[in-house]
Design an enzyme around this catalytic site. Sequence first.
Site, PDB file in Angstrom:
ATOM      1  CB  ILE A  16      -1.140  -0.119   1.280  1.00  0.00           C
ATOM      2  CG1 ILE A  16      -1.708  -1.207   1.222  1.00  0.00           C
ATOM      3  CG2 ILE A  16      -1.961   1.380   1.031  1.00  0.00           C
ATOM      4  CD1 ILE A  16      -2.685  -1.493   2.456  1.00  0.00           C
ATOM      5  CG  ASP A  63      14.361  -1.468  11.537  1.00  0.00           C
ATOM      6  OD1 ASP A  63      13.588  -1.266  12.136  1.00  0.00           O
ATOM      7  OD2 ASP A  63      15.056  -2.368  11.572  1.00  0.00           O
ATOM      8  CE1 TYR A 155      -1.113  -6.076  11.414  1.00  0.00           C
ATOM      9  CE2 TYR A 155      -3.383  -6.386  11.528  1.00  0.00           C
ATOM     10  CZ  TYR A 155      -2.311  -5.774  10.588  1.00  0.00           C
ATOM     11  OH  TYR A 155      -2.725  -5.149   9.625  1.00  0.00           O
ATOM     12  CE  LYS A 159      -1.993  -2.424  11.512  1.00  0.00           C
ATOM     13  NZ  LYS A 159      -1.054  -1.310  10.832  1.00  0.00           N
ATOM     14  CB  VAL A 188      -4.990  -4.336   0.863  1.00  0.00           C
ATOM     15  CG1 VAL A 188      -4.223  -3.544  -0.436  1.00  0.00           C
ATOM     16  CG2 VAL A 188      -5.702  -3.351   1.464  1.00  0.00           C
ATOM     17  CB  THR A 190       0.216  -6.073   0.271  1.00  0.00           C
ATOM     18  OG1 THR A 190      -0.024  -6.496   1.636  1.00  0.00           O
ATOM     19  CG2 THR A 190      -0.522  -4.818  -0.077  1.00  0.00           C
TER      20      THR A 190
HETATM   21  N1  LIG Z   1      -2.665  -6.224   3.350  1.00  0.00           N
HETATM   22  C1  LIG Z   1      -3.700  -6.176   3.956  1.00  0.00           C
HETATM   23  O1  LIG Z   1      -4.772  -6.822   4.045  1.00  0.00           O
HETATM   24  C2  LIG Z   1      -3.733  -5.133   5.196  1.00  0.00           C
HETATM   25  C3  LIG Z   1      -4.966  -4.827   5.905  1.00  0.00           C
HETATM   26  C4  LIG Z   1      -5.312  -4.023   6.758  1.00  0.00           C
HETATM   27  C5  LIG Z   1      -4.157  -3.128   6.975  1.00  0.00           C
HETATM   28  N2  LIG Z   1      -2.790  -3.320   6.401  1.00  0.00           N
HETATM   29  C6  LIG Z   1      -2.005  -2.322   6.994  1.00  0.00           C
HETATM   30  O2  LIG Z   1      -1.410  -1.911   5.748  1.00  0.00           O
HETATM   31  C7  LIG Z   1       0.169  -1.281   5.981  1.00  0.00           C
HETATM   32  C8  LIG Z   1       0.877  -1.658   4.713  1.00  0.00           C
HETATM   33  O3  LIG Z   1       1.075  -3.089   4.760  1.00  0.00           O
HETATM   34  P1  LIG Z   1       0.755  -3.789   3.310  1.00  0.00           P
HETATM   35  O4  LIG Z   1      -0.316  -4.604   3.167  1.00  0.00           O
HETATM   36  O5  LIG Z   1       1.335  -2.901   2.211  1.00  0.00           O
HETATM   37  O6  LIG Z   1       2.104  -4.823   3.598  1.00  0.00           O
HETATM   38  P2  LIG Z   1       3.665  -4.730   3.009  1.00  0.00           P
HETATM   39  O7  LIG Z   1       3.665  -4.986   1.346  1.00  0.00           O
HETATM   40  O8  LIG Z   1       4.397  -6.031   3.555  1.00  0.00           O
HETATM   41  O9  LIG Z   1       4.259  -3.346   3.530  1.00  0.00           O
HETATM   42  C9  LIG Z   1       5.059  -3.082   4.822  1.00  0.00           C
HETATM   43  C10 LIG Z   1       5.608  -1.973   4.713  1.00  0.00           C
HETATM   44  O10 LIG Z   1       6.404  -1.932   6.043  1.00  0.00           O
HETATM   45  C11 LIG Z   1       7.618  -1.843   5.869  1.00  0.00           C
HETATM   46  N3  LIG Z   1       8.063  -2.078   7.165  1.00  0.00           N
HETATM   47  C12 LIG Z   1       7.917  -3.360   7.922  1.00  0.00           C
HETATM   48  N4  LIG Z   1       8.651  -3.273   8.967  1.00  0.00           N
HETATM   49  C13 LIG Z   1       9.418  -2.243   9.056  1.00  0.00           C
HETATM   50  C14 LIG Z   1      10.499  -1.640   9.816  1.00  0.00           C
HETATM   51  N5  LIG Z   1      11.054  -2.330  10.839  1.00  0.00           N
HETATM   52  N6  LIG Z   1      11.138  -0.717   9.474  1.00  0.00           N
HETATM   53  C15 LIG Z   1      10.598   0.233   8.457  1.00  0.00           C
HETATM   54  N7  LIG Z   1       9.717  -0.205   7.625  1.00  0.00           N
HETATM   55  C16 LIG Z   1       9.196  -1.246   8.004  1.00  0.00           C
HETATM   56  C17 LIG Z   1       7.781  -2.763   4.681  1.00  0.00           C
HETATM   57  O11 LIG Z   1       9.371  -2.190   4.282  1.00  0.00           O
HETATM   58  P3  LIG Z   1      10.701  -2.934   4.665  1.00  0.00           P
HETATM   59  O12 LIG Z   1      10.465  -4.588   4.836  1.00  0.00           O
HETATM   60  O13 LIG Z   1      11.388  -2.679   3.138  1.00  0.00           O
HETATM   61  O14 LIG Z   1      11.355  -2.406   5.598  1.00  0.00           O
HETATM   62  C18 LIG Z   1       6.929  -2.205   3.679  1.00  0.00           C
HETATM   63  O15 LIG Z   1       7.120  -1.122   3.055  1.00  0.00           O
HETATM   64  C19 LIG Z   1       0.268  -1.987   7.180  1.00  0.00           C
HETATM   65  O16 LIG Z   1       0.365  -1.320   8.323  1.00  0.00           O
HETATM   66  C20 LIG Z   1      -0.678  -3.160   7.554  1.00  0.00           C
HETATM   67  O17 LIG Z   1      -0.716  -3.676   8.967  1.00  0.00           O
HETATM   68  C21 LIG Z   1      -2.751  -4.222   5.595  1.00  0.00           C
END
Ligand SMILES: NC(=O)c1ccc[n+]([C@@H]2O[C@H](COP(=O)([O-])OP(=O)(O)OC[C@H]3O[C@@H](n4cnc5c(N)ncnc54)[C@H](OP(=O)(O)O)[C@@H]3O)[C@@H](O)[C@H]2O)c1
Length: 249
Positions: A16, A63, A155, A159, A188, A190
């Site tokens: 996202i 990080d 988790y 949130k 979503v 991802t």
């Molecule tokens: N996908 C879903 O269904 C869903 C639903 C509800 C909410 N969300 C929320 O949406 C947000 C984005 O998630 P996503 O679904 O897009 O998953 P994603 O593709 O795994 O993205 C997660 C992002 O967080 C970064 N991240 C994780 N640990 C980190 C750290 N220690 N330091 C810096 N950056 C860090 C990752 O970058 P690096 O690994 O490069 O550090 C990546 O850019 C999250 O908050 C997730 O909880 C997702």
Amino acid sequence: MARFQHALIIGASSGIGAALARRLAAGGTRVALVARREGKLKELASAIDGEAGEERALAYVHDVHDRDEAPELLQRIARDLGGLDLVIYAAGISHNVAFDEFDTAKDADTIEVNLLGAMAWLNPAAERFGRLGRGTIAGIGSIAGDRGRPGAPAYNTSKAALHTYLEALRNRVGRRGVRVVTLKPGFVETEMVAGMGKLPMMVSADRAAQIMLRKIRRGSVTAYIPARWRVASWIVRSIPSCIFKHLKV
Ligand SMILES: NC(=O)c1ccc[n+]([C@@H]2O[C@H](COP(=O)([O-])OP(=O)(O)OC[C@H]3O[C@@H](n4cnc5c(N)ncnc54)[C@H](OP(=O)(O)O)[C@@H]3O)[C@@H](O)[C@H]2O)c1
């Protein structure tokens, strides 16, 4: 509707966050991309610059466990971009947790990234925007924070706490002209949900980003992504505990 000239996205290397960066940059916004995976950040920045025909994306490896770095890095990014009017905290993790697993190290890590990292970045953002009397902050929570489910206690907690923190931040700096938007996506497509199969009402990262940006530009308070999750979440929240504890929702 607000237009943004300079945006910072924490958690921009995939999913996202990356989709938000692409869409903002396509609309003319200069974006700062923050995450750990340098290769992914550089790849995204050069794709954005290539499409724009100019330097429009700057990458910063960080990080979010390193909370002490955040205030100074935020000021440096604002200088590098030439200003800052939007900060989005998109970083998040979701550890696989077995139903009978009670692992405090995993739980602490989840709270560190999803909640404490958000506070470390959004506190200095709120301070800066409050001083200037303008700016927009958005945090990505989740429908998962609306109820304590058996499968992902930490988790869900991270949130729920993020939602409360964002509401409190809004009530602090809203009176000084700063907008704080709570985004609650459903499923979503991802990396986070890779391997979980087909999930209900799932949308692409690009579609989620499109809806989120519309809500952010409007200055919404709390937005479900997509909107039909508001009804689904209301139903889930209305189920009495004595029934909810038997369900796998
Ligand atoms: N996908 C879903 O269904 C869903 C639903 C509800 C909410 N969300 C929320 O949406 C947000 C984005 O998630 P996503 O679904 O897009 O998953 P994603 O593709 O795994 O993205 C997660 C992002 O967080 C970064 N991240 C994780 N640990 C980190 C750290 N220690 N330091 C810096 N950056 C860090 C990752 O970058 P690096 O690994 O490069 O550090 C990546 O850019 C999250 O908050 C997730 O909880 C997702």
